[in-house]
Write a protein that holds these residues in place. Structure first.
Motif, PDB file in Angstrom:
ATOM      1  N   PHE A 166       0.496  12.734  -9.213  1.00 40.99           N
ATOM      2  CA  PHE A 166      -0.538  13.721  -8.899  1.00 40.99           C
ATOM      3  C   PHE A 166      -1.933  13.110  -8.997  1.00 40.99           C
ATOM      4  O   PHE A 166      -2.861  13.718  -9.531  1.00 40.99           O
ATOM      5  N   ASP A 167      -2.078  11.906  -8.466  1.00 43.89           N
ATOM      6  CA  ASP A 167      -3.341  11.167  -8.481  1.00 43.89           C
ATOM      7  C   ASP A 167      -4.158  11.559  -7.245  1.00 43.89           C
ATOM      8  O   ASP A 167      -3.715  11.351  -6.110  1.00 43.89           O
ATOM      9  N   LEU A 168      -5.336  12.115  -7.464  1.00 48.90           N
ATOM     10  CA  LEU A 168      -6.182  12.549  -6.349  1.00 48.90           C
ATOM     11  C   LEU A 168      -6.587  11.391  -5.440  1.00 48.90           C
ATOM     12  O   LEU A 168      -6.758  11.578  -4.233  1.00 48.90           O
ATOM     13  N   ASP A 169      -6.749  10.202  -6.000  1.00 42.99           N
ATOM     14  CA  ASP A 169      -7.068   9.040  -5.167  1.00 42.99           C
ATOM     15  C   ASP A 169      -5.924   8.740  -4.197  1.00 42.99           C
ATOM     16  O   ASP A 169      -6.152   8.345  -3.054  1.00 42.99           O
ATOM     17  N   ALA A 170      -4.691   8.931  -4.642  1.00 48.75           N
ATOM     18  CA  ALA A 170      -3.528   8.718  -3.775  1.00 48.75           C
ATOM     19  C   ALA A 170      -3.473   9.782  -2.681  1.00 48.75           C
ATOM     20  O   ALA A 170      -3.095   9.485  -1.539  1.00 48.75           O
ATOM     21  N   LEU A 171      -3.858  11.000  -3.012  1.00 53.88           N
ATOM     22  CA  LEU A 171      -3.893  12.068  -2.012  1.00 53.88           C
ATOM     23  C   LEU A 171      -4.911  11.732  -0.926  1.00 53.88           C
ATOM     24  O   LEU A 171      -4.631  11.855   0.272  1.00 53.88           O
ATOM     25  N   ARG A 172      -6.091  11.288  -1.336  1.00 54.97           N
ATOM     26  CA  ARG A 172      -7.114  10.876  -0.366  1.00 54.97           C
ATOM     27  C   ARG A 172      -6.611   9.693   0.460  1.00 54.97           C
ATOM     28  O   ARG A 172      -6.760   9.671   1.686  1.00 54.97           O
ATOM     29  N   ALA A 173      -5.976   8.716  -0.190  1.00 60.19           N
ATOM     30  CA  ALA A 173      -5.443   7.545   0.518  1.00 60.19           C
ATOM     31  C   ALA A 173      -4.375   7.962   1.525  1.00 60.19           C
ATOM     32  O   ALA A 173      -4.320   7.427   2.641  1.00 60.19           O
ATOM     33  N   PHE A 174      -3.514   8.923   1.135  1.00 60.98           N
ATOM     34  CA  PHE A 174      -2.499   9.436   2.053  1.00 60.98           C
ATOM     35  C   PHE A 174      -3.164   9.912   3.342  1.00 60.98           C
ATOM     36  O   PHE A 174      -2.714   9.577   4.445  1.00 60.98           O
ATOM     37  N   TRP A 175      -4.225  10.695   3.207  1.00 59.33           N
ATOM     38  CA  TRP A 175      -4.884  11.237   4.392  1.00 59.33           C
ATOM     39  C   TRP A 175      -5.648  10.170   5.166  1.00 59.33           C
ATOM     40  O   TRP A 175      -5.651  10.182   6.401  1.00 59.33           O
TER      41      TRP A 175
ATOM     42  N   GLY B  13       0.806  -1.213   0.000  1.00 66.18           N
ATOM     43  CA  GLY B  13       0.000   0.000   0.000  1.00 66.18           C
ATOM     44  C   GLY B  13       0.839   1.263   0.000  1.00 66.18           C
ATOM     45  O   GLY B  13       0.491   2.247  -0.653  1.00 66.18           O
ATOM     46  N   PHE B  14       1.955   1.243   0.741  1.00 69.44           N
ATOM     47  CA  PHE B  14       2.834   2.411   0.756  1.00 69.44           C
ATOM     48  C   PHE B  14       3.294   2.741  -0.660  1.00 69.44           C
ATOM     49  O   PHE B  14       3.236   3.896  -1.088  1.00 69.44           O
ATOM     50  N   ASN B  15       3.771   1.739  -1.403  1.00 74.44           N
ATOM     51  CA  ASN B  15       4.245   1.961  -2.772  1.00 74.44           C
ATOM     52  C   ASN B  15       3.148   2.517  -3.664  1.00 74.44           C
ATOM     53  O   ASN B  15       3.398   3.391  -4.496  1.00 74.44           O
ATOM     54  N   GLN B  16       1.933   2.014  -3.502  1.00 80.26           N
ATOM     55  CA  GLN B  16       0.807   2.499  -4.308  1.00 80.26           C
ATOM     56  C   GLN B  16       0.558   3.984  -4.040  1.00 80.26           C
ATOM     57  O   GLN B  16       0.376   4.775  -4.969  1.00 80.26           O
ATOM     58  N   ILE B  17       0.557   4.361  -2.770  1.00 79.49           N
ATOM     59  CA  ILE B  17       0.303   5.749  -2.403  1.00 79.49           C
ATOM     60  C   ILE B  17       1.455   6.645  -2.852  1.00 79.49           C
ATOM     61  O   ILE B  17       1.245   7.699  -3.456  1.00 79.49           O
ATOM     62  N   TYR B  18       2.682   6.215  -2.577  1.00 81.06           N
ATOM     63  CA  TYR B  18       3.860   7.004  -2.928  1.00 81.06           C
ATOM     64  C   TYR B  18       3.911   7.251  -4.432  1.00 81.06           C
ATOM     65  O   TYR B  18       4.097   8.379  -4.890  1.00 81.06           O
ATOM     66  N   GLN B  19       3.729   6.204  -5.207  1.00 77.38           N
ATOM     67  CA  GLN B  19       3.766   6.340  -6.660  1.00 77.38           C
ATOM     68  C   GLN B  19       2.581   7.172  -7.153  1.00 77.38           C
ATOM     69  O   GLN B  19       2.723   7.974  -8.077  1.00 77.38           O
ATOM     70  N   GLY B  20       1.437   7.007  -6.537  1.00 83.04           N
ATOM     71  CA  GLY B  20       0.270   7.812  -6.911  1.00 83.04           C
ATOM     72  C   GLY B  20       0.489   9.294  -6.658  1.00 83.04           C
ATOM     73  O   GLY B  20       0.081  10.141  -7.459  1.00 83.04           O
ATOM     74  N   LEU B  21       1.141   9.631  -5.540  1.00 86.67           N
ATOM     75  CA  LEU B  21       1.457  11.033  -5.263  1.00 86.67           C
ATOM     76  C   LEU B  21       2.413  11.583  -6.318  1.00 86.67           C
ATOM     77  O   LEU B  21       2.273  12.724  -6.745  1.00 86.67           O
ATOM     78  N   LEU B  22       3.364  10.761  -6.749  1.00 83.01           N
ATOM     79  CA  LEU B  22       4.291  11.176  -7.812  1.00 83.01           C
ATOM     80  C   LEU B  22       3.556  11.477  -9.117  1.00 83.01           C
ATOM     81  O   LEU B  22       4.029  12.255  -9.942  1.00 83.01           O
TER      82      LEU B  22
ATOM     83  N   PHE C 166      -0.443  18.240  -2.679  1.00 87.80           N
ATOM     84  CA  PHE C 166       0.435  17.161  -3.117  1.00 87.80           C
ATOM     85  C   PHE C 166       1.846  17.368  -2.591  1.00 87.80           C
ATOM     86  O   PHE C 166       2.496  16.427  -2.130  1.00 87.80           O
ATOM     87  N   GLN C 167       2.338  18.592  -2.662  1.00 92.91           N
ATOM     88  CA  GLN C 167       3.690  18.875  -2.179  1.00 92.91           C
ATOM     89  C   GLN C 167       3.812  18.581  -0.691  1.00 92.91           C
ATOM     90  O   GLN C 167       4.784  17.959  -0.256  1.00 92.91           O
ATOM     91  N   GLU C 168       2.839  19.026   0.078  1.00 90.43           N
ATOM     92  CA  GLU C 168       2.861  18.803   1.526  1.00 90.43           C
ATOM     93  C   GLU C 168       2.843  17.311   1.848  1.00 90.43           C
ATOM     94  O   GLU C 168       3.650  16.831   2.642  1.00 90.43           O
ATOM     95  N   ALA C 169       1.936  16.585   1.233  1.00 93.59           N
ATOM     96  CA  ALA C 169       1.811  15.144   1.494  1.00 93.59           C
ATOM     97  C   ALA C 169       3.070  14.407   1.051  1.00 93.59           C
ATOM     98  O   ALA C 169       3.622  13.593   1.806  1.00 93.59           O
ATOM     99  N   PHE C 170       3.533  14.690  -0.151  1.00 87.23           N
ATOM    100  CA  PHE C 170       4.696  13.976  -0.664  1.00 87.23           C
ATOM    101  C   PHE C 170       5.936  14.266   0.161  1.00 87.23           C
ATOM    102  O   PHE C 170       6.700  13.370   0.495  1.00 87.23           O
TER     103      PHE C 170
END
Length: 167
Positions: free
Chosen positions: A50-59, A39-48, A93-97
């Motif tokens: 600029f995937d909004l689903d990854a941003l939501r998942a991060f939070w 899951g970490f890799n999915q979120i990290y790569q999604g943030l790279l 995105f910048q803050e989360a990443f």
């Protein structure tokens, strides 16, 4: 510090086993090869990307440490409000990443992600090398943009390092 205003409360994302467990349980999708990269890799790569689903998942994962976790709808509403206030999604995105990239908890996972990316290029077939190199360069550029063009250290698969400075 990555923070999000939900209702009347300013909540801070934390990188703990709660983050990892929720990421692995809810965001560890199958990749193109039928593997689950984590899951970490999915979120990290999604943030790279600029995937909004990854941003939501991060939070969702970043707030998993709370005894009373906000709902998906509450997180989405808070993100939408913040995007409206900022007039752009990029600061979120910048803050989360930046937080996840510089996290002590995920430090080794981040390093391994970049090592594996460099390794992929070295083992790609001749036909795939150009495409792999372009994809890696695109990810490096996205990382530099998300880190606001700070000087970043890129780990090479041969354990040497290089520094990239984007203007």
């Amino acid at each position: 510090m990555a923070q999000l205003l939900i209702g009347e409360n300013t909540l801070t994302a934390k990188f703990t086993f709660a983050f990892k467990n929720k990421a692995d349980k809810e965001f560890n999708d199958l990749d193109a090869h039928g593997n689950r990269p984590g899951g970490f890799n999915q979120i990290y790569q999604g943030l790279l990307q600029f995937d909004l689903d990854a941003l939501r998942a991060f939070w969702m994962c970043g707030l998993a440490h709370l005894s009373k976790q906000p709902s998906k709808a509450e997180i989405e509403a808070a993100l939408e409000k913040r995007i409206e206030e900022d007039g752009d999604v990029e600061p979120l995105f910048q803050e989360a990443f930046r937080e996840i990239d510089e996290s002590g908890f995920f430090k080794k996972a981040v390093k391994t992600f970049w090592e594996n990316l460099e390794l992929f290029e070295s083992v790609a077939s001749e036909e795939e090398k150009e495409q792999a190199a372009a994809g890696i360069e695109m990810m490096k550029s996205a990382r530099a943009e998300l880190l606001e063009n700070k000087q970043i250290e890129l780990v090479k698969s041969d354990k040497s390092t290089e520094t990239q400075q984007d203007i």
